[in-house]
Design a protein around this motif. Structure first.
Motif, PDB file in Angstrom:
ATOM      1  N   GLY A  88       0.787  -1.224   0.000  1.00  0.00           N
ATOM      2  CA  GLY A  88       0.000   0.000   0.000  1.00  0.00           C
ATOM      3  C   GLY A  88       0.825   1.283   0.000  1.00  0.00           C
ATOM      4  O   GLY A  88       0.271   2.379   0.020  1.00  0.00           O
ATOM      5  N   TYR A  89       2.137   1.155  -0.030  1.00  0.00           N
ATOM      6  CA  TYR A  89       3.015   2.332  -0.080  1.00  0.00           C
ATOM      7  C   TYR A  89       3.156   2.826  -1.508  1.00  0.00           C
ATOM      8  O   TYR A  89       3.112   2.026  -2.450  1.00  0.00           O
ATOM      9  N   ILE A  90       3.353   4.111  -1.678  1.00  0.00           N
ATOM     10  CA  ILE A  90       3.665   4.668  -2.996  1.00  0.00           C
ATOM     11  C   ILE A  90       5.013   4.100  -3.425  1.00  0.00           C
ATOM     12  O   ILE A  90       5.960   4.067  -2.635  1.00  0.00           O
ATOM     13  N   ASN A  91       5.112   3.652  -4.661  1.00  0.00           N
ATOM     14  CA  ASN A  91       6.352   3.084  -5.186  1.00  0.00           C
ATOM     15  C   ASN A  91       7.186   4.207  -5.797  1.00  0.00           C
ATOM     16  O   ASN A  91       6.890   4.688  -6.879  1.00  0.00           O
ATOM     17  N   ARG A  92       8.228   4.605  -5.075  1.00  0.00           N
ATOM     18  CA  ARG A  92       9.130   5.657  -5.550  1.00  0.00           C
ATOM     19  C   ARG A  92      10.261   5.087  -6.405  1.00  0.00           C
ATOM     20  O   ARG A  92      11.092   5.834  -6.916  1.00  0.00           O
ATOM     21  N   GLY A  93      10.293   3.758  -6.524  1.00  0.00           N
ATOM     22  CA  GLY A  93      11.212   3.102  -7.443  1.00  0.00           C
ATOM     23  C   GLY A  93      12.605   2.840  -6.903  1.00  0.00           C
ATOM     24  O   GLY A  93      12.905   3.028  -5.731  1.00  0.00           O
ATOM     25  N   VAL A  94      13.448   2.408  -7.828  1.00  0.00           N
ATOM     26  CA  VAL A  94      14.860   2.142  -7.539  1.00  0.00           C
ATOM     27  C   VAL A  94      15.630   3.405  -7.871  1.00  0.00           C
ATOM     28  O   VAL A  94      15.454   3.988  -8.938  1.00  0.00           O
ATOM     29  N   LYS A  95      16.490   3.807  -6.954  1.00  0.00           N
ATOM     30  CA  LYS A  95      17.261   5.046  -7.115  1.00  0.00           C
ATOM     31  C   LYS A  95      18.749   4.729  -7.184  1.00  0.00           C
ATOM     32  O   LYS A  95      19.224   3.769  -6.577  1.00  0.00           O
ATOM     33  N   GLU A  96      19.464   5.572  -7.889  1.00  0.00           N
ATOM     34  CA  GLU A  96      20.922   5.460  -7.981  1.00  0.00           C
ATOM     35  C   GLU A  96      21.520   5.778  -6.611  1.00  0.00           C
ATOM     36  O   GLU A  96      21.266   6.841  -6.053  1.00  0.00           O
ATOM     37  N   GLY A  97      22.316   4.857  -6.076  1.00  0.00           N
ATOM     38  CA  GLY A  97      22.827   5.013  -4.721  1.00  0.00           C
ATOM     39  C   GLY A  97      24.321   5.240  -4.615  1.00  0.00           C
ATOM     40  O   GLY A  97      24.906   5.012  -3.553  1.00  0.00           O
ATOM     41  N   SER A  98      24.954   5.716  -5.683  1.00  0.00           N
ATOM     42  CA  SER A  98      26.414   5.854  -5.665  1.00  0.00           C
ATOM     43  C   SER A  98      26.913   6.901  -4.664  1.00  0.00           C
ATOM     44  O   SER A  98      28.094   6.934  -4.350  1.00  0.00           O
ATOM     45  N   PHE A  99      26.026   7.724  -4.135  1.00  0.00           N
ATOM     46  CA  PHE A  99      26.416   8.722  -3.138  1.00  0.00           C
ATOM     47  C   PHE A  99      26.356   8.162  -1.713  1.00  0.00           C
ATOM     48  O   PHE A  99      26.786   8.816  -0.761  1.00  0.00           O
ATOM     49  N   LEU A 100      25.828   6.970  -1.542  1.00  0.00           N
ATOM     50  CA  LEU A 100      25.658   6.378  -0.212  1.00  0.00           C
ATOM     51  C   LEU A 100      26.877   5.558   0.185  1.00  0.00           C
ATOM     52  O   LEU A 100      27.256   4.616  -0.522  1.00  0.00           O
ATOM     53  N   TYR A 101      27.468   5.889   1.314  1.00  0.00           N
ATOM     54  CA  TYR A 101      28.697   5.260   1.773  1.00  0.00           C
ATOM     55  C   TYR A 101      28.592   3.737   1.798  1.00  0.00           C
ATOM     56  O   TYR A 101      29.474   3.041   1.303  1.00  0.00           O
TER      57      TYR A 101
END
Length: 174
Positions: free
Chosen positions: A113-126
């Motif tokens: 039931g959550y809004i699907n914001r999709g897969v995001k590019e995570g290269s900025f995440l340590y």
């Protein structure tokens, strides 16, 4: 399969999560513990990657990825909830194999039931750029969203994450 599970934040005093209607640290832990239990029930090996305490965010992040890398896990998952005014679930990844799993996880959570914001590019995440294996960072919903917190259920989100990771479901024993 050997999974590295990082229960996001939960590392006093230097690394704590967002506080909104609910506390991110509490939700991360509630869901993360269930994810680890379910993976073990499915006969996967689980490495707990969250340090018990640390003086700074940067050292906490370093220790999480170092545990996963030293233990040579096959796949790393960091469990979080979002904050800052929004709604829905999203999953961050860098590698193609990570993005494939991320799509499955975000779709499973969105089906709750959550809004699907999709897969995001995570290269900025340590934690994603410093792990040597495919990795994802899950944002299960927004702790400051009334709508997201009304449908929050740790068991359901843990089932969704495990189903996305493994293709299998584990239900609580009655």
């Amino acid at each position: 399969m050997k999974y590295g599970v990082d229960i996001g934040h939960n590392c006093q005093p230097g690394d704590t999560g967002y506080v909104g209607i609910k506390n991110e640290d509490e939700l991360n832990k509630e869901v993360g513990v269930k994810v680890m239990e379910k993976l073990k029930q499915l006969k996967h090996e689980v490495v707990y990657c969250t340090p018990s305490s640390d003086s700074s965010l940067s050292n906490s992040l370093y220790r999480r990825t170092n545990i996963a890398n030293e233990e040579k896990v096959d796949f790393y998952v960091s469990i979080h909830f979002n904050g800052g005014g929004g709604r829905g679930t999203e999953v961050f990844a860098i590698s193609e194999s990570g993005k494939k799993i991320a799509r499955r996880v975000v779709n499973e959570i969105a089906a709750l039931g959550y809004i699907n914001r999709g897969v995001k590019e995570g290269s900025f995440l340590y934690v994603l750029k410093n792990t040597k294996m495919p990795a994802i960072l899950v944002e299960g919903g927004f702790v400051d969203s009334k709508e997201d917190m009304e449908i929050f259920n740790a068991e359901n989100i843990a089932n969704a994450i495990v189903a996305g990771l493994t293709g299998s479901f584990v239900h609580e024993k009655e």
